[in-house]
Scaffold this motif. Structure first.
Motif, PDB file in Angstrom:
ATOM      1  N   THR A 258      -6.279   1.438 -12.040  1.00 44.86           N
ATOM      2  CA  THR A 258      -6.483   2.395 -10.945  1.00 44.86           C
ATOM      3  C   THR A 258      -7.064   1.694  -9.724  1.00 44.86           C
ATOM      4  O   THR A 258      -6.616   1.930  -8.594  1.00 44.86           O
ATOM      5  CB  THR A 258      -7.437   3.526 -11.400  1.00 44.86           C
TER       6      THR A 258
ATOM      7  N   TYR B 257      -5.066   1.581  -6.184  1.00 45.86           N
ATOM      8  CA  TYR B 257      -5.631   2.427  -5.128  1.00 45.86           C
ATOM      9  C   TYR B 257      -6.868   1.805  -4.490  1.00 45.86           C
ATOM     10  O   TYR B 257      -7.767   2.519  -4.055  1.00 45.86           O
ATOM     11  CB  TYR B 257      -5.968   3.812  -5.701  1.00 45.86           C
ATOM     12  N   SER B 258      -6.893   0.477  -4.425  1.00 46.52           N
ATOM     13  CA  SER B 258      -8.057  -0.202  -3.838  1.00 46.52           C
ATOM     14  C   SER B 258      -8.288   0.225  -2.395  1.00 46.52           C
ATOM     15  O   SER B 258      -9.428   0.348  -1.945  1.00 46.52           O
ATOM     16  CB  SER B 258      -7.876  -1.720  -3.918  1.00 46.52           C
ATOM     17  N   HIS B 259      -7.192   0.483  -1.645  1.00 48.64           N
ATOM     18  CA  HIS B 259      -7.322   0.890  -0.244  1.00 48.64           C
ATOM     19  C   HIS B 259      -8.047   2.225  -0.119  1.00 48.64           C
ATOM     20  O   HIS B 259      -8.824   2.439   0.814  1.00 48.64           O
ATOM     21  CB  HIS B 259      -5.934   0.990   0.403  1.00 48.64           C
ATOM     22  N   ALA B 260      -7.801   3.122  -1.091  1.00 49.05           N
ATOM     23  CA  ALA B 260      -8.466   4.428  -1.052  1.00 49.05           C
ATOM     24  C   ALA B 260      -9.953   4.280  -1.360  1.00 49.05           C
ATOM     25  O   ALA B 260     -10.800   4.937  -0.742  1.00 49.05           O
ATOM     26  CB  ALA B 260      -7.808   5.375  -2.054  1.00 49.05           C
TER      27      ALA B 260
ATOM     28  N   VAL C 196       0.848  -1.186   0.000  1.00 50.99           N
ATOM     29  CA  VAL C 196       0.000   0.000   0.000  1.00 50.99           C
ATOM     30  C   VAL C 196       0.883   1.236   0.000  1.00 50.99           C
ATOM     31  O   VAL C 196       1.755   1.391   0.864  1.00 50.99           O
ATOM     32  CB  VAL C 196      -0.936   0.011   1.241  1.00 50.99           C
ATOM     33  N   GLN C 197       0.677   2.091  -0.979  1.00 54.05           N
ATOM     34  CA  GLN C 197       1.479   3.304  -1.083  1.00 54.05           C
ATOM     35  C   GLN C 197       1.068   4.296  -0.001  1.00 54.05           C
ATOM     36  O   GLN C 197      -0.091   4.672   0.092  1.00 54.05           O
ATOM     37  CB  GLN C 197       1.298   3.936  -2.467  1.00 54.05           C
TER      38      GLN C 197
ATOM     39  N   HIS D  69       0.739   9.687  -6.146  1.00 53.05           N
ATOM     40  CA  HIS D  69      -0.163   8.894  -5.311  1.00 53.05           C
ATOM     41  C   HIS D  69      -1.065   9.799  -4.464  1.00 53.05           C
ATOM     42  O   HIS D  69      -2.241   9.497  -4.247  1.00 53.05           O
ATOM     43  CB  HIS D  69       0.640   7.972  -4.391  1.00 53.05           C
ATOM     44  N   THR D  70      -0.509  10.904  -3.999  1.00 55.99           N
ATOM     45  CA  THR D  70      -1.284  11.852  -3.200  1.00 55.99           C
ATOM     46  C   THR D  70      -2.418  12.430  -4.023  1.00 55.99           C
ATOM     47  O   THR D  70      -3.564  12.528  -3.561  1.00 55.99           O
ATOM     48  CB  THR D  70      -0.381  12.994  -2.681  1.00 55.99           C
TER      49      THR D  70
ATOM     50  N   ALA E 174      -3.919  11.107  -6.629  1.00 55.86           N
ATOM     51  CA  ALA E 174      -4.937  10.079  -6.874  1.00 55.86           C
ATOM     52  C   ALA E 174      -5.790   9.836  -5.634  1.00 55.86           C
ATOM     53  O   ALA E 174      -7.019   9.752  -5.710  1.00 55.86           O
ATOM     54  CB  ALA E 174      -4.260   8.785  -7.312  1.00 55.86           C
ATOM     55  N   SER E 175      -5.133   9.742  -4.478  1.00 53.48           N
ATOM     56  CA  SER E 175      -5.862   9.481  -3.231  1.00 53.48           C
ATOM     57  C   SER E 175      -6.819  10.626  -2.896  1.00 53.48           C
ATOM     58  O   SER E 175      -7.940  10.394  -2.422  1.00 53.48           O
ATOM     59  CB  SER E 175      -4.873   9.274  -2.082  1.00 53.48           C
TER      60      SER E 175
END
Length: 351
Positions: free
Chosen positions: A326, A330-333, A150-151, A298-299, A301-302
Motif C-alpha cells: 500500500t 500510494y506513497s504520493h497520497a 502515479v495513479q 485508486h480513488t 484508497a486515496s
C-alpha cells in the motif's frame, strides 16, 4: 514421497561407487524438483515450460499473463541454453523489446519491458534455487530506470461529477460502480460476489474473484492474496443492492443464496462489460482518457488515506498482502498527509 533405485554400472570401480551414487542422487533430486532432467542442452524455453507447469499456486489469470510474456521473449532467448545465458544477451533482448509496438502502434514503454524481464528473472531465479545456475543473469542487466507511475484519481469536483453520472446509470451498473468506489474492491472480486456474501450491518465478505483468461473463458479463483477479508458498504449502496434483489425477483428468477449479485437472467455479467460501459461513460462526460475501472479502486484508497486512516487498515480493506504494498503504490497520497501533519505540528507549537 518419490523414491528410485540407483543401479551402479559394473565398470564403476569400488572407490568411485560413492561419488557415482551422490552424483546420480543429485541429478534425480533436480528432476523431482524441476519436473525435467537438466543438462547442458536444456534451453530457456524448455526450463520455462517446466517452471510454468509447477506454478500451481498462482491464479489462472496470472499464469496466463506469464505464459503470454514468455511467448514474446522466446524468439529472443528461448533457444539459448541456460548455461549460456548472460546479462548481455538479456540486455539485447530488452533492446529488441523496446522496438515492439503496443496496441496503439507506439513503442513499448520501459515499464512494460521491465515486466518482461521480471518474468524471465523469475524463471532464472528458480533455476538458481535448484542449483542449475550459479547466479541469476537477469539481476545483472543494466536497465533503464523506470519512474514509478502515479495513479491519477478524480479531483473533488470531478468526483462529484462522476457520482452524478453513476447515479444515472441502470441499477445493475449503478450498484456495481458505487460498490467499487466505496469498498475499493477489484473488478474480479465484485463480479464474484454472491448474495450470501452480504451480512448484517452492511458487512461484505470478499473471498473469490472472477476473471477472463485468454483461451479459458471466465475462471473463478480465490482473491489475489488468497485471503478472505470483510469490508463494509454504506447504507445507500446496501439499499441499491436490495433494489437489485427485488428487480431480479420481479423478472421471475429464483434467486439462491449462492447466486451472483451482479447478474442478468442469462447468468453472471461478463467482467469486461463493466469495464467497457465505464469507459463509454468517461468519454461521454469528458473525463481524462487515462481513467479506467481500476481508477475507482485508486480513488477509494486515496480518499481513505486523505481521511487519515492508517496504512495497515487501508491495506486490509484493499486486500494487500503487506502494508508495504500500500505504501509503495500510494506513497504520493501519504506524502500529502505528511505535509498536513507538519503543518498541524507547527500550529501546535506556535511556529
Amino acid at each position: 514421497m518419490q523414491s528410485r533405485t540407483i543401479d551402479v554400472p559394473q565398470e564403476i570401480p569400488k572407490r568411485g561407487i560413492l561419488q557415482y551414487v551422490h552424483s546420480e542422487a543429485e541429478r534425480m533430486e533436480k528432476r523431482f524438483r524441476c519436473g525435467m532432467e537438466e543438462d547442458d542442452r536444456t534451453t530457456f524455453e524448455q526450463y520455462a515450460a517446466s517452471w510454468l507447469a509447477r506454478q500451481t499456486h498462482y491464479k489462472a489469470s496470472t499464469l496466463a499473463g506469464y505464459k503470454r510474456q514468455l511467448e514474446v521473449v522466446y524468439p529472443y532467448i528461448g533457444g539459448v541454453t541456460l548455461n549460456k545465458l548472460r546479462p548481455l544477451i538479456l540486455e539485447e533482448m530488452c533492446a529488441e523489446l523496446r522496438k515492439r509496438k503496443n496496441r496503439r502502434g507506439e513503442p513499448l514503454c520501459e515499464a512494460t519491458v521491465h515486466k518482461y524481464l521480471e518474468t524471465v528473472s523469475a524463471v532464472l531465479e528458480d533455476a538458481k534455487r535448484n542449483d542449475i545456475l550459479l547466479y541469476n543473469p537477469a539481476h545483472r542487466v543494466r536497465g533503464v530506470r523506470v519512474e514509478k507511475k502515479v495513479q491519477r484519481v478524480p479531483a473533488e469536483f470531478e468526483m462529484r461529477k462522476l457520482m452524478q453520472c453513476i447515479l444515472q446509470e441502470p441499477l445493475l451498473y449503478r450498484a456495481f460502480y458505487l460498490t467499487a468506489i466505496t469498498t475499493g474492491m477489484r473488478r474480479g472480486e465484485l463480479c464474484a460476489l454472491r448474495w450470501n456474501d452480504l451480512h448484517g450491518g452492511g458487512a461484505v465478505t470478499v473471498q473469490h474473484s472472477r476473471s477472463s483468461v485468454l483461451g479459458q473463458g471466465i475462471v473463478e479463483s480465490s482473491t489475489k492474496n488468497h485471503r478472505t477479508r470483510t469490508v463494509v458498504i454504506p447504507e445507500l449502496v446496501h439499499d441499491y443492492m436490495g433494489e437489485l434483489f427485488l428487480e431480479q425477483a420481479r423478472e421471475g428468477r429464483i434467486i439462491r443464496p449462492d447466486d451472483y449479485i451482479f447478474s442478468i437472467a442469462e447468468g453472471p455479467v461478463h467482467p469486461d462489460s463493466f469495464t467497457r460501459r465505464l469507459r463509454r461513460l468517461y468519454r461521454k462526460n469528458d473525463f481524462p482518457p487515462e481513467y479506467h475501472l481500476h481508477t475507482l479502486r485508486h480513488t477509494n484508497a486515496s480518499m481513505l488515506i486523505a481521511q487519515g486512516v492508517d496504512v495497515r487498515t487501508v491495506a486490509g480493506l484493499l486486500g494487500h498482502s503487506q502494508p508495504s504494498t500500500t505504501l509503495d503504490i500510494y506513497s504520493h497520497a501519504f506524502d500529502k498527509n505528511k505535509r498536513l501533519a507538519g503543518q498541524k505540528l507547527s500550529e501546535a507549537m506556535g511556529l
